[in-house]
Scaffold this motif. Sequence first.
Motif, PDB file in Angstrom:
ATOM      1  N   ARG A 250      41.930  30.381  41.358  1.00 19.38           N
ATOM      2  CA  ARG A 250      41.060  31.301  41.962  1.00 19.38           C
ATOM      3  C   ARG A 250      41.123  32.751  41.409  1.00 19.38           C
ATOM      4  O   ARG A 250      42.007  32.933  40.682  1.00 19.38           O
ATOM      5  N   SER A 251      40.048  33.394  41.897  1.00 15.90           N
ATOM      6  CA  SER A 251      39.858  34.758  41.384  1.00 15.90           C
ATOM      7  C   SER A 251      40.017  35.549  42.693  1.00 15.90           C
ATOM      8  O   SER A 251      39.333  35.099  43.652  1.00 15.90           O
ATOM      9  N   VAL A 252      40.831  36.803  42.663  1.00 21.05           N
ATOM     10  CA  VAL A 252      40.986  37.516  43.763  1.00 21.05           C
ATOM     11  C   VAL A 252      40.795  38.941  43.726  1.00 21.05           C
ATOM     12  O   VAL A 252      41.207  39.405  42.616  1.00 21.05           O
ATOM     13  N   PHE A 253      39.720  39.412  44.499  1.00 22.21           N
ATOM     14  CA  PHE A 253      39.546  40.925  44.169  1.00 22.21           C
ATOM     15  C   PHE A 253      40.312  41.651  45.396  1.00 22.21           C
ATOM     16  O   PHE A 253      40.305  41.411  46.604  1.00 22.21           O
ATOM     17  N   ILE A 254      41.252  42.248  44.812  1.00 22.45           N
ATOM     18  CA  ILE A 254      42.231  43.240  45.635  1.00 22.45           C
ATOM     19  C   ILE A 254      41.747  44.281  46.584  1.00 22.45           C
ATOM     20  O   ILE A 254      41.334  45.282  45.519  1.00 22.45           O
ATOM     21  N   GLU A 255      41.625  44.492  47.980  1.00 23.00           N
ATOM     22  CA  GLU A 255      40.967  45.763  48.426  1.00 23.00           C
ATOM     23  C   GLU A 255      41.655  46.943  48.424  1.00 23.00           C
ATOM     24  O   GLU A 255      43.035  46.762  47.949  1.00 23.00           O
ATOM     25  N   GLU A 256      41.246  47.968  48.337  1.00 22.63           N
ATOM     26  CA  GLU A 256      41.648  49.401  48.179  1.00 22.63           C
ATOM     27  C   GLU A 256      42.540  49.533  46.997  1.00 22.63           C
ATOM     28  O   GLU A 256      43.923  49.850  47.049  1.00 22.63           O
ATOM     29  N   CYS A 257      42.162  48.894  45.952  1.00 16.85           N
ATOM     30  CA  CYS A 257      42.959  48.778  44.728  1.00 16.85           C
ATOM     31  C   CYS A 257      41.982  49.235  43.513  1.00 16.85           C
ATOM     32  O   CYS A 257      41.036  48.641  43.211  1.00 16.85           O
ATOM     33  N   GLY A 258      42.744  49.983  42.539  1.00 12.62           N
ATOM     34  CA  GLY A 258      41.955  50.282  41.289  1.00 12.62           C
ATOM     35  C   GLY A 258      42.748  49.372  40.248  1.00 12.62           C
ATOM     36  O   GLY A 258      42.738  48.342  40.385  1.00 12.62           O
TER      37      GLY A 258
END
Length: 284
Positions: A250-258
């Motif tokens: 899976r690919s995960v986009f982490i919120e509130e993260c640079g």
Amino acid sequence: MAEAGYRAIAPDLRGYGGTARPQEQEAYSIYDGVGDVIGLLDALAIEDAVLVGNDWGSTLAWSAAQARPDRIRGVAAIGVPFMDPAPLPPSSFFPQNEEALFYTLYFQQQGVAEAEFEADIALTLRKILFAASFDAGPRLPGDGTPNPFSMVSRQDGLLGPLPDPAVLPSWLSEADLQNYVAAFTASGFMGPLNYYRNLDANWRLQRAFSGRRIEVPVVYMIGQQDVGLSIPGMREIIAGMRDSVPGLRRSVFIEECGHWAPQEQPEQVNDILLEFLGELTDLP
């Protein structure tokens, strides 16, 4: 990871911290790094391991898994997706004009970026760490938000346009910053910059593995505000990665993260890692 029962090893790459710092530019190719990983496993009598890396660490992990899948059990890549070699050497298509040049081109000339970064190491680290983080604000193509990994003014250098935060972000303590300052004061920036000076050499070497897929299990993650997502085509590369990485879970986009996901959102990163490691049922 250690508290969850895993053996966790966090080495400095060559050129960083307490690790050796070869003077030769060509000693920092991606496959020198792969050799270091294999050498570390051999020195510690470890048959195979899961590699976790952010940015250049991701590039190293991808290359190690591609070249030595017998020793790499899995990859957790953060920030940089897997990409096959481009049709041309990278330096031939990075943008530049009379006023500015892409940061990877700015890094090419020995001594120039070193002089800028080493003049005030604490200032350098504050600016770069802050500017590439979620705290620096939204990151949209062309919005003018200062970005350390974009075009560099020939007049003002990389650091000039970047803000110096009056207060450190919550994920960067003063003690941590001073540890980084001490490490870079000891090592300088020559080694880290030499990784960029081997981009064309890496391209030549990686062509030997062109088309070879990543078969080991993989989890990919990236901050939703990672500065890398402002590069045209990056989201499409991530979306299409499974064609070259059939082991991608899976690919995960982490919120509130640079860009600094392990520092900015450590609990989320750890949760993703623990879930991924739990899926590899033969791990000790």
